[in-house]
Structures are given as C-alpha cells and as structure tokens.
Scaffold this active site. Structure first.
Site, mmCIF file in Angstrom:
data_model
loop_
_atom_site.group_PDB
_atom_site.id
_atom_site.type_symbol
_atom_site.label_atom_id
_atom_site.label_comp_id
_atom_site.label_asym_id
_atom_site.label_seq_id
_atom_site.Cartn_x
_atom_site.Cartn_y
_atom_site.Cartn_z
ATOM 1 N N GLY A 16 0.959 -1.237 0.076
ATOM 2 C CA GLY A 16 -0.156 -0.119 -0.111
ATOM 3 C C GLY A 16 0.802 1.346 -0.141
ATOM 4 O O GLY A 16 0.416 2.093 -0.750
ATOM 5 N N THR A 42 5.428 -6.877 4.000
ATOM 6 C CA THR A 42 4.990 -8.168 4.107
ATOM 7 C C THR A 42 4.733 -9.268 3.143
ATOM 8 O O THR A 42 5.403 -10.364 3.076
ATOM 9 C CB THR A 42 3.830 -8.447 5.078
ATOM 10 O OG1 THR A 42 3.917 -7.519 6.461
ATOM 11 C CG2 THR A 42 3.327 -9.818 5.314
ATOM 12 N N CYS A 43 4.223 -8.619 2.124
ATOM 13 C CA CYS A 43 3.674 -9.570 0.980
ATOM 14 C C CYS A 43 4.880 -10.036 0.114
ATOM 15 O O CYS A 43 5.055 -10.917 -0.208
ATOM 16 C CB CYS A 43 2.679 -9.036 0.081
ATOM 17 S SG CYS A 43 2.318 -9.914 -1.314
ATOM 18 N N ARG A 205 -12.447 -20.059 9.225
ATOM 19 C CA ARG A 205 -13.876 -19.204 9.382
ATOM 20 C C ARG A 205 -14.148 -18.211 8.383
ATOM 21 O O ARG A 205 -13.266 -17.621 8.334
ATOM 22 C CB ARG A 205 -13.579 -18.749 11.051
ATOM 23 C CG ARG A 205 -15.094 -18.350 11.489
ATOM 24 C CD ARG A 205 -14.864 -17.749 13.087
ATOM 25 N NE ARG A 205 -14.132 -18.852 13.915
ATOM 26 C CZ ARG A 205 -14.904 -19.763 14.517
ATOM 27 N NH1 ARG A 205 -15.937 -19.953 14.335
ATOM 28 N NH2 ARG A 205 -14.082 -20.754 14.953
ATOM 29 N N GLY A 263 -3.405 -15.361 13.367
ATOM 30 C CA GLY A 263 -3.990 -13.923 12.900
ATOM 31 C C GLY A 263 -2.904 -12.964 13.099
ATOM 32 O O GLY A 263 -1.796 -13.469 13.533
ATOM 33 N N ALA A 342 -8.409 -16.233 -1.959
ATOM 34 C CA ALA A 342 -7.764 -17.515 -2.128
ATOM 35 C C ALA A 342 -7.052 -18.197 -0.795
ATOM 36 O O ALA A 342 -6.626 -17.257 -0.115
ATOM 37 C CB ALA A 342 -7.003 -17.489 -3.405
ATOM 38 N N HIS A 437 -14.073 -26.838 -23.363
ATOM 39 C CA HIS A 437 -14.016 -28.130 -23.057
ATOM 40 C C HIS A 437 -12.553 -28.852 -23.666
ATOM 41 O O HIS A 437 -12.270 -28.387 -24.767
ATOM 42 C CB HIS A 437 -15.256 -28.846 -23.580
ATOM 43 C CG HIS A 437 -15.072 -30.407 -23.440
ATOM 44 N ND1 HIS A 437 -15.325 -30.996 -22.145
ATOM 45 C CD2 HIS A 437 -14.921 -31.541 -24.151
ATOM 46 C CE1 HIS A 437 -15.136 -32.273 -22.112
ATOM 47 N NE2 HIS A 437 -14.794 -32.727 -23.340
ATOM 48 N N GLU A 442 -15.015 -25.198 -17.055
ATOM 49 C CA GLU A 442 -16.205 -25.378 -17.691
ATOM 50 C C GLU A 442 -17.477 -25.764 -16.816
ATOM 51 O O GLU A 442 -18.619 -25.601 -17.257
ATOM 52 C CB GLU A 442 -16.266 -26.373 -18.712
ATOM 53 C CG GLU A 442 -16.161 -27.958 -18.296
ATOM 54 C CD GLU A 442 -16.050 -28.848 -19.726
ATOM 55 O OE1 GLU A 442 -16.977 -28.898 -20.595
ATOM 56 O OE2 GLU A 442 -15.205 -29.635 -19.544
#
Length: 448
Positions: A16, A42-43, A205, A263, A342, A437, A442
C-alpha cells in the site's frame, strides 16, 4: 514554495505504501517514504510471494509421483530444503531491488530507518531527525499475533518460517486460518509430520462450510492431523532441541518446530499515533473514513494497519485511491463488495461473494448449485481427490451472489469468474456461455 519538507511522507514501504508513494509522485507531489526493515513489506518479503513459491515447490511432490502414470520414467526423488529456501530468498532480494528501483524512478526519497509521528505534520527518524509533511500516510501493515503462554517464546511465526535452517520433521501449527492451512499443506508435501492445533472447532472461519469441510477431509486423507478445541498450555524446549507441546485435553506432542498462525494485528504500537490524537479501534487499528483519512485531518492510513480487509490487492487499491484522490484530483473510493480471496492450500480454494449461510440470512430465498467431480488429471493419476464448485444464486433476481471452489487451480479460475459476480451477472448468463472443453472451469457454466 511549500512550508513543508514534503507534500507526503509515507511510513511503511509495503504494498500500500509503495503504491501510494509512486502514484502521488507521478501526480507531482514531493514524496518521501520510511521503511525500517525492507522495501516491499510483508507480501514481498515475508508473506504471499515467498509463500506462493513454497507452494509451487510443494506441488512437485505429487506431480512427480503422478508423472509416472503419464508415461514419465521418474526416478526416486528427494527434497532439498536448503536449495528451495535459498532460491526463494534470492528471489525476494531481487523483488526488493525492483521495488526500490520503482520508487527511485519516480523520485521518491527513501529513508531506510524507523520513523514515528512527532506531530500532525511532523515525523521523527530513528536518528532524531525531524521532517515535516503536509500529509502523512501510515502504511505499517500488520504483525503476527502470538498468544502468551509458558514457552511461547519457542514458537516461530510466518516471519521466521522462510529462514529455517533445516526442514523440521514434525511441525505443530497453531491456528485454523488460511496461513495455518497453507503451511500445513506445504510442510506435509515436503515430508514433515504436520499437526494443526486449533483452539476453536472449525477451520477457515468465514469461508463456505462445504468448502472448508472438503479441505479438512482431503487434508486428513493426506496425513495432516487436526486437534480442535485444544488451547496451548505450554511449550518446553528439550535438551536435544526438540519441543514438547502441552495442549488442554490432549496427550503431549513432540515436535521440531511450532508455527503460530493465530492471526495478525495492526502494527500501530510505538509510532506516536495516540500522542497526536489518531483514534484506534479495540484491535489497535487506525480508524479511517472512506477516503482513508484518520481522526487527524493531515494523517491517513491504508492497508492492514486499518484492519478492513487484510489482503495485498486491497492495500494496493487503497494506496492508489488515496493518491488519486488527494494528489491527482480524481476522488476515488474503494468498493469492498465481492472482493475475491484464495487459500493456497493443497488443494487450493477460491471464493468470492456470499457463502450459502450468509446468503440465506441476508436474502432468504436462494438457489444453490454444486459440481462435485474428479479432475481429469486426478482420474488418470489414480487420485480419489475430488473438486467441489459451488454457486449461490439470489432466487428473486437470478443474480449470482457467491462462487466457492476447491480443487486444482481454483484461484486461477476464480479470478475471471469473480468479474462476473462483481458485474452482477445472472445464472442465465453463465448458462448461455459455451463451455470450454475439456477443462475444470467449464463446470461453472454447466451447473444444474
């Protein structure tokens, strides 16, 4: 000429902060950024980038085994942690250099030192130097939370896991979130004995219940052990360097490493926020409005330090919106609806929109479509592992309000599908799209 040393001073050169600095400078602002550790945050340095590289490395364990079914004569293979670790750290070094180069190209002055807030428009560097700025942006991110209990100092976090000298043969992972499940999959594929310990009774969660139950089932089949409702009592370091883990209601566990993934908390302590009147919430996060402005008009904040949605792409969007709004004359507000996410577990999860439970509570009448199947590759490889795709539809409007997937390449497929959910497309729109396909994707247009 301005009465300030800078138009913008950014504290923290993570995703950021770097985006805000670069964009503000491109709009003509005089910008400086202070970073006490490494540019990239961090990333890039100790989060999603090196972790994803470990995930790629872990996938080879199954891929090499499965290759034999596809005609490849693969000899018995062994894994070398040192090689992967050092290659990943080298890539982190390369990316850090690129981030620094980007800031330099935009004429952003970088102070590689700690900076704290000394006033509404003043910062103080570690050597005592004080600098003024018309606006200050706090982008200091988050920090792993480690609960305090006897022996907790023997545990490591995601900060240290990338630097392990040796691959632990037995790993205890505390937590049930995405970091815990991702590292559980990584270490398990590398051959470690993995035990996930959760003080609650569920994993992941916030994700759809069917999807997280499927990951639990597959993880247990792969050999990962789970202990629920088992708070830590203590960790004891033995004479041989191993650890004895005591849990409430469980037998002692012998381990070579304990990874706490319980966390992350906003990184706001000790940087002078309270001294100048910046309001924090009960978790220590900076309270900001939709323009990223804090309770002190000259001080703004973006990213994990605000504890809105702790995702790198969200921090980047917030940094861009701040810079465009304040310095670019383009008022921009980040839309937090339908943000995809994700979990790079084994197999991975992709999700966007409402879960089934959320949709029932909010909308009442919904339709749920699922596809439970074995990927073609898994069929030939002789793997019984099944993928699960789930679509949540508002029955009143036919609008797709949630997509949840677990299976090979689920995040790659979900990114494109998230556009459809964000755009408010209907189940009929999906049905009208011709299937690609043969592919796993699909299934999204064939749901009945």
């Amino acid at each position: 000429m301005s009465d300030f040393d800078y138009d913008l001073f950014v504290i923290g050169a993570g995703s950021g902060g770097v985006r805000a600095s670069r964009i503000a400078a491109s709009h003509g602002a005089r910008v400086a950024v202070a970073e006490e550790y490494r540019v990239g945050g961090t990333c890039v340095i100790r989060g999603c980038v090196p972790k994803k590289l470990l995930v790629y490395g872990a996938h080879f364990a199954e891929d090499l085994h499965d290759a034999r079914k596809f005609g490849w004569d693969v000899p018995e293979c062994s894994f070398n942690w040192d090689v992967l670790r050092d290659n990943v750290l080298a890539e982190v070094d390369r990316l850090e250099g690129l981030y620094g180069q980007t800031l330099g190209n935009h004429k952003v002055e970088v102070f590689k030192t700690r900076a704290t807030i000394a006033g509404p428009q003043k910062v103080r560097l570690a050597d005592g130097t004080e600098l003024t700025a018309e606006r200050i942006l706090v982008a200091t991110g988050g920090w792993p939370h480690v609960p305090e209990f006897p022996g907790s100092e023997h545990a490591i976090t995601s900060n240290e896991v990338f630097h392990l000298e040796t691959l632990p043969k037995r790993v205890v992972i505390a937590g049930g979130g995405y970091i815990a499940n991702e590292f559980a999959g990584i270490f398990n594929e590398f051959g470690s004995k993995v035990t996930i310990v959760n003080r609650g009774d569920t994993i992941l969660r916030g994700y759809d219940e069917q999807i997280r139950d499927r990951l639990l089932q597959i993880s247990m089949t792969k050999g990962i052990e789970f202990k629920f409702n088992a708070p830590f009592q203590s960790i004891t370091k033995n004479d041989d360097g191993t650890l004895t883990v005591m849990l409430e209601g469980c037998d002692p566990i012998q381990a070579d490493a304990v990874l706490v993934a319980a966390g992350r908390t906003p990184n706001t302590k000790g940087i002078g926020l309270e001294d100048v009147g910046v309001e924090l919430d009960e978790h220590g996060a900076i309270k900001v409005d939709e323009t990223n402005q804090s309770s002190v008009p000259s001080i703004y904040a973006v990213g994990d330090v605000t504890n809105r949605i702790q995702l790198t792409p969200v921090a980047i969007r917030e940094g861009q919106a701040f810079a465009d709004s304040v310095f670019g004359g383009k008022p921009t507000v980040v839309d937090y609806k339908n943000v995809p996410s994700a979990v790079f577990s084994h197999p991975p999860i992709g999700a966007v929109g409402m879960t089934e439970a959320e949709a029932r509570n909010k909308l009442g009448s919904i339709r749920v479509y699922t596809s439970d199947f074995r990927a073609m590759k898994n069929v030939l490889a002789g793997r019984n592992e099944r993928a699960l795709y789930k679509m949540i539809v508002n029955a009143a409007t036919d609008q797709v309000v949630g997509l949840h997937m677990i299976g090979p390449d689920a995040p790659e497929i979900l990114q494109a599908a998230a556009i459809a959910v964000k755009a408010g497309l209907t189940k009929a729109d999906f049905d009208a799209t011709v299937a690609l396909h043969p592919s796993m994707a699909e299934e999204l247009v064939l749901l009945k």
